[in-house]
Design an enzyme around this catalytic site. Structure first.
Site, PDB file in Angstrom:
ATOM      1  N   ARG A   1       0.852  -1.214   0.000  1.00 53.62           N
ATOM      2  CA  ARG A   1       0.000   0.000   0.000  1.00 53.62           C
ATOM      3  C   ARG A   1       0.874   1.246   0.000  1.00 53.62           C
ATOM      4  O   ARG A   1       1.995   1.212   0.507  1.00 53.62           O
ATOM      5  CB  ARG A   1      -0.801   0.072   1.306  1.00 53.62           C
TER       6      ARG A   1
ATOM      7  N   ALA B   1       0.303   3.799   1.908  1.00 57.19           N
ATOM      8  CA  ALA B   1       0.405   4.254   3.301  1.00 57.19           C
ATOM      9  C   ALA B   1       0.715   3.065   4.210  1.00 57.19           C
ATOM     10  O   ALA B   1       0.279   1.945   3.952  1.00 57.19           O
ATOM     11  CB  ALA B   1      -0.903   4.893   3.732  1.00 57.19           C
ATOM     12  N   LEU B   2       1.470   3.330   5.283  1.00 58.92           N
ATOM     13  CA  LEU B   2       1.751   2.279   6.268  1.00 58.92           C
ATOM     14  C   LEU B   2       0.529   2.110   7.192  1.00 58.92           C
ATOM     15  O   LEU B   2      -0.406   2.894   7.145  1.00 58.92           O
ATOM     16  CB  LEU B   2       2.995   2.646   7.079  1.00 58.92           C
TER      17      LEU B   2
ATOM     18  N   GLY C   1     -23.699 -11.311   8.194  1.00 61.83           N
ATOM     19  CA  GLY C   1     -22.709 -11.621   9.234  1.00 61.83           C
ATOM     20  C   GLY C   1     -22.875 -10.711  10.437  1.00 61.83           C
ATOM     21  O   GLY C   1     -22.741  -9.499  10.321  1.00 61.83           O
TER      22      GLY C   1
ATOM     23  N   ILE D   1     -17.359  -6.596  12.903  1.00 67.66           N
ATOM     24  CA  ILE D   1     -17.223  -5.668  11.764  1.00 67.66           C
ATOM     25  C   ILE D   1     -18.595  -5.331  11.182  1.00 67.66           C
ATOM     26  O   ILE D   1     -18.918  -4.164  10.951  1.00 67.66           O
ATOM     27  CB  ILE D   1     -16.278  -6.269  10.689  1.00 67.66           C
TER      28      ILE D   1
ATOM     29  N   GLU E   1     -20.613  -3.108  13.702  1.00 67.79           N
ATOM     30  CA  GLU E   1     -20.094  -1.734  13.821  1.00 67.79           C
ATOM     31  C   GLU E   1     -20.495  -0.916  12.584  1.00 67.79           C
ATOM     32  O   GLU E   1     -21.036   0.187  12.694  1.00 67.79           O
ATOM     33  CB  GLU E   1     -18.569  -1.743  13.975  1.00 67.79           C
TER      34      GLU E   1
ATOM     35  N   GLY F   1     -16.291 -12.701   7.677  1.00 67.37           N
ATOM     36  CA  GLY F   1     -14.974 -13.096   8.181  1.00 67.37           C
ATOM     37  C   GLY F   1     -13.868 -12.642   7.264  1.00 67.37           C
ATOM     38  O   GLY F   1     -14.118 -12.033   6.209  1.00 67.37           O
TER      39      GLY F   1
ATOM     40  N   HIS G   1      -4.387  -5.671  18.303  1.00 67.27           N
ATOM     41  CA  HIS G   1      -3.520  -5.710  19.497  1.00 67.27           C
ATOM     42  C   HIS G   1      -2.821  -7.058  19.625  1.00 67.27           C
ATOM     43  O   HIS G   1      -1.714  -7.141  20.143  1.00 67.27           O
ATOM     44  CB  HIS G   1      -4.291  -5.350  20.773  1.00 67.27           C
TER      45      HIS G   1
ATOM     46  N   HIS H   1     -14.833   7.161  42.473  1.00 66.68           N
ATOM     47  CA  HIS H   1     -16.273   7.412  42.405  1.00 66.68           C
ATOM     48  C   HIS H   1     -16.506   8.833  41.904  1.00 66.68           C
ATOM     49  O   HIS H   1     -15.808   9.747  42.348  1.00 66.68           O
ATOM     50  CB  HIS H   1     -16.900   7.258  43.794  1.00 66.68           C
TER      51      HIS H   1
HETATM   52  C1  LIG Z   1     -13.559  -2.842   9.295  1.00 70.88           C
HETATM   53  C2  LIG Z   1     -12.560  -3.451  10.247  1.00 70.88           C
HETATM   54  C3  LIG Z   1     -12.544  -3.036  11.563  1.00 70.88           C
HETATM   55  C4  LIG Z   1     -11.623  -3.572  12.441  1.00 70.88           C
HETATM   56  N1  LIG Z   1     -11.635  -3.149  13.728  1.00 70.88           N
HETATM   57  C5  LIG Z   1     -10.758  -3.652  14.608  1.00 70.88           C
HETATM   58  C6  LIG Z   1     -10.722  -3.185  15.936  1.00 70.88           C
HETATM   59  O1  LIG Z   1     -11.475  -2.296  16.308  1.00 70.88           O
HETATM   60  N2  LIG Z   1      -9.818  -3.722  16.778  1.00 70.88           N
HETATM   61  C7  LIG Z   1      -8.956  -4.710  16.393  1.00 70.88           C
HETATM   62  O2  LIG Z   1      -8.159  -5.169  17.208  1.00 70.88           O
HETATM   63  N3  LIG Z   1      -8.965  -5.179  15.123  1.00 70.88           N
HETATM   64  C8  LIG Z   1      -9.836  -4.664  14.234  1.00 70.88           C
HETATM   65  N4  LIG Z   1      -9.822  -5.105  12.944  1.00 70.88           N
HETATM   66  C9  LIG Z   1      -8.860  -6.164  12.574  1.00 70.88           C
HETATM   67  C10 LIG Z   1      -7.458  -5.573  12.361  1.00 70.88           C
HETATM   68  O3  LIG Z   1      -7.516  -4.599  11.361  1.00 70.88           O
HETATM   69  C11 LIG Z   1      -6.476  -6.674  12.001  1.00 70.88           C
HETATM   70  O4  LIG Z   1      -6.524  -7.685  12.984  1.00 70.88           O
HETATM   71  C12 LIG Z   1      -5.060  -6.145  11.928  1.00 70.88           C
HETATM   72  O5  LIG Z   1      -4.951  -5.116  10.974  1.00 70.88           O
HETATM   73  C13 LIG Z   1      -4.077  -7.269  11.575  1.00 70.88           C
HETATM   74  O6  LIG Z   1      -2.795  -6.762  11.501  1.00 70.88           O
HETATM   75  P1  LIG Z   1      -1.688  -7.446  10.588  1.00 70.88           P
HETATM   76  O7  LIG Z   1      -0.466  -6.600  10.771  1.00 70.88           O
HETATM   77  O8  LIG Z   1      -1.600  -8.878  10.866  1.00 70.88           O
HETATM   78  O9  LIG Z   1      -2.229  -7.325   9.096  1.00 70.88           O
HETATM   79  P2  LIG Z   1      -2.794  -6.085   8.199  1.00 70.88           P
HETATM   80  O10 LIG Z   1      -3.194  -4.937   9.040  1.00 70.88           O
HETATM   81  O11 LIG Z   1      -3.792  -6.704   7.320  1.00 70.88           O
HETATM   82  O12 LIG Z   1      -1.515  -5.643   7.393  1.00 70.88           O
HETATM   83  C14 LIG Z   1      -0.906  -6.442   6.427  1.00 70.88           C
HETATM   84  C15 LIG Z   1      -0.246  -5.553   5.396  1.00 70.88           C
HETATM   85  O13 LIG Z   1       0.538  -6.360   4.535  1.00 70.88           O
HETATM   86  C16 LIG Z   1       0.484  -5.806   3.243  1.00 70.88           C
HETATM   87  N5  LIG Z   1       0.872  -6.847   2.289  1.00 70.88           N
HETATM   88  C17 LIG Z   1       0.222  -7.994   1.987  1.00 70.88           C
HETATM   89  N6  LIG Z   1       0.918  -8.719   1.084  1.00 70.88           N
HETATM   90  C18 LIG Z   1       2.035  -8.005   0.803  1.00 70.88           C
HETATM   91  C19 LIG Z   1       3.150  -8.218  -0.049  1.00 70.88           C
HETATM   92  N7  LIG Z   1       3.265  -9.331  -0.783  1.00 70.88           N
HETATM   93  N8  LIG Z   1       4.117  -7.261  -0.090  1.00 70.88           N
HETATM   94  C20 LIG Z   1       4.025  -6.126   0.641  1.00 70.88           C
HETATM   95  N9  LIG Z   1       2.992  -5.886   1.471  1.00 70.88           N
HETATM   96  C21 LIG Z   1       2.014  -6.805   1.562  1.00 70.88           C
HETATM   97  C22 LIG Z   1      -0.966  -5.355   3.107  1.00 70.88           C
HETATM   98  O14 LIG Z   1      -1.078  -4.357   2.103  1.00 70.88           O
HETATM   99  C23 LIG Z   1      -1.248  -4.825   4.506  1.00 70.88           C
HETATM  100  O15 LIG Z   1      -1.037  -3.433   4.574  1.00 70.88           O
HETATM  101  C24 LIG Z   1     -10.705  -4.567  12.015  1.00 70.88           C
HETATM  102  C25 LIG Z   1     -10.706  -4.984  10.679  1.00 70.88           C
HETATM  103  C26 LIG Z   1     -11.618  -4.424   9.803  1.00 70.88           C
HETATM  104  C27 LIG Z   1     -11.604  -4.868   8.375  1.00 70.88           C
END
Ligand SMILES: Cc1cc2nc3c(=O)[nH]c(=O)nc-3n(C[C@H](O)[C@H](O)[C@H](O)COP(=O)(O)OP(=O)(O)OC[C@H]3O[C@@H](n4cnc5c(N)ncnc54)[C@H](O)[C@@H]3O)c2cc1C
Length: 465
Positions: free
Chosen positions: A37, A39-40, A184, A188, A191, A270, A320, A443
């Site tokens: 992406r 953005a990070l 579902g 998600i 919310e 999911g 987290h 309190h």
């Molecule tokens: C709508 C929504 C709401 C959510 N709300 C919450 C919440 O309130 N609290 C909570 O704890 N969790 C929430 N989650 C879940 C949470 O977003 C994920 O659990 C979390 O982002 C997982 O982190 P991660 O680092 O494992 O993966 P991700 O955040 O998915 O990051 C993985 C990154 O890897 C990159 N990537 C993939 N393949 C490649 C490649 N080949 N080369 C380079 N980059 C690559 C992707 O672009 C992505 O940016 C929510 C999810 C959604 C969809």
């Protein structure tokens, strides 16, 4: 092809990957962080946790202004929503946070590369990057797979981004749908369903299982379902979706045929682990039966030097949890004593009220044959909750009947996601319900309901019979 070597390459800059990179840099490692992406911050910052919470917050303000301000003597005149500004506000929060992650990465001297990574061998990664100055081939003794997850698609109802959509689209609708069906009833879906319901969409949640948020106890789900229904959400459980055509979603409940008209269908059934195009075969990394990267208790894959964490491995798909995985992996790589307590990962649904849990629920504890004492306390008997219009819901603590050790807790109520954290801390230190009950709580706070629930474990709540 330009090449560079590192101590650690992290693929994916979500909360798992970037936190791993940050911790490794703190420990003195030379780190490359690759993200496809622009953005990070991954799913969480770009299309997940943060945008959804920004929308939830804005729409809570809208509901207050429209439906509750007058009760407080606040006169506002007519209240209307401007979706473009709502989205701009959300986007500004996202940009601030993703920019913050980039600034922190730079300050930690992490080499950030924008582009898709793929394995060339167990120690080499190739990046398709548009930046001619960035290395295209990277080598390292340690590589972390932190590529996260993607929304699950129903094979008979593919995402088209317009009418059949995923959460990626539902955090950015540019108009309020008239009739939104959410497939579902998990965090998600509920919310985002709440967000659009608050803005005037007619929202129906269709859930296959006999209850929404199915991992929670029945009493919590009953209370929560009633509250959502009072807010106008229609909830259909035990219903299997069969298709969507000509603006109508069809489902079956046993022999009963159901149909719901919908101008948008949000499929929130999911997320799947995302390893597409990583070329794992070149590294020899194995997947498990659910296509997650297979890891051991230290998040090591079957290939020495390759690790995986966050949503792409087994366990709850939560930001987290991914972050804790990231810290632990960096510490293990640096020969330090990393640790994650995977038994104590809190989960939160950020609706209003929120629902939160940690550890064992009452239903699961009883199903496992454990003897437990349960303490419950209603927010209706908490002074701050009444003052804050937050009397709906309750706190429940599950304690071992013999030792009084807290085994778990579930809360439905305003701010449940914040309230659960003190219980997580008590549990982390092996605390008992009595320990929690004897801890002084300020309190008037909602947290007094947590203390009262802990007292209720020994049947001695002070403000309830
Ligand atoms: C709508 C929504 C709401 C959510 N709300 C919450 C919440 O309130 N609290 C909570 O704890 N969790 C929430 N989650 C879940 C949470 O977003 C994920 O659990 C979390 O982002 C997982 O982190 P991660 O680092 O494992 O993966 P991700 O955040 O998915 O990051 C993985 C990154 O890897 C990159 N990537 C993939 N393949 C490649 C490649 N080949 N080369 C380079 N980059 C690559 C992707 O672009 C992505 O940016 C929510 C999810 C959604 C969809």
């Amino acid at each position: 092809m330009s090449s560079q070597s590192f101590d650690l390459i992290v693929i994916g800059a979500g909360p798992g990957g970037y936190v791993c990179a940050f911790r490794a840099a703190q420990l003195g490692l030379k780190v490359a962080l690759i993200e496809k992406r622009d953005a990070l911050g991954g799913t969480c910052l770009n299309v997940g946790c943060i945008p959804s919470k920004a929308l939830l917050h804005s729409t809570e303000q809208f509901v207050f202004a429209k439906s509750h301000a007058a009760e407080h003597g606040i006169k506002l005149g007519s209240v209307a929503i401007d979706i473009a500004t709502l989205l701009k506000k959300k986007d500004s929060v996202v940009t601030k946070l993703t920019g913050g992650v980039a600034a922190l990465a730079k300050a930690r001297k992490i080499t950030v590369i924008t582009g898709a990574a793929r394995f060339a061998s167990p120690t080499e990664v190739e990046v398709a990057t548009a930046n001619p100055a960035a290395p295209q081939r990277l080598t390292a003794k340690n590589i972390v797979i932190a590529t996260g997850s993607a929304p699950v698609e129903l094979p008979f109802m593919k995402f088209d981004g317009e009418t059949v959509v995923s959460s990626d689209h539902a955090v950015a609708f540019n108009a309020v749908p008239q009739k939104l069906v959410v497939v579902g009833g998990g965090a998600i879906g509920l919310e985002l369903g709440s967000v659009w319901a608050r803005l005037g969409a007619e929202v129906t949640v269709v859930e296959f299982l006999p209850k929404i948020i199915a991992t929670y106890d029945d009493d919590i789900v009953r209370a929560f379902t009633r509250i959502l229904q009072k807010q106008g959400l229609k909830i259909e459980v035990g219903a299997k979706v069969t298709g969507y055509a000509n603006g109508v979603l069809t489902a079956e409940r046993g022999a009963e045929k159901l149909s719901f008209s919908a101008d948008k269908v949000l499929v929130a059934v999911g997320r799947r682990p995302f390893t597409d195009a990583l070329n794992l075969a070149a590294a020899g990394v194995e997947l498990d039966e659910k296509k997650r990267v297979k890891v051991d208790g230290h998040l090591k894959t079957n290939v020495p030097g390759i690790w995986a964490l966050g949503d792409v491995v087994a366990g709850p798909m939560l930001a987290h949890k991914a972050e804790e995985d990231g810290v632990a992996v960096a510490e293990w790589i640096a020969q330090k004593a990393g640790h994650v307590n995977w038994d104590l990962i809190p989960a939160v649904v950020y609706t209003d009220p929120e629902v939160a849990s940690v550890g064992l629920g009452e239903d699961a504890a009883k199903a496992a044959g454990l003897a437990v004492n349960i303490g419950k306390f209603n927010f209706a008997a908490n002074g701050r909750a009444l003052a804050n219009d937050a009397a709906d819901g309750f706190v429940k603590i599950i304690a071992d009947a013999k030792t009084d050790k807290i085994l778990g807790a579930q809360i439905v109520g305003r701010g449940a996601g914040d309230l659960i954290s003190e219980i997580v801390t008590h549990m982390e230190y092996g605390g008992s319900a009595e320990d929690l009950a004897r801890t002084v709580h300020a309190h008037p706070t909602m947290s007094e309901a947590v203390k009262e629930a802990a007292l209720a474990v020994a049947k001695r709540a002070l403000h309830a019979i």
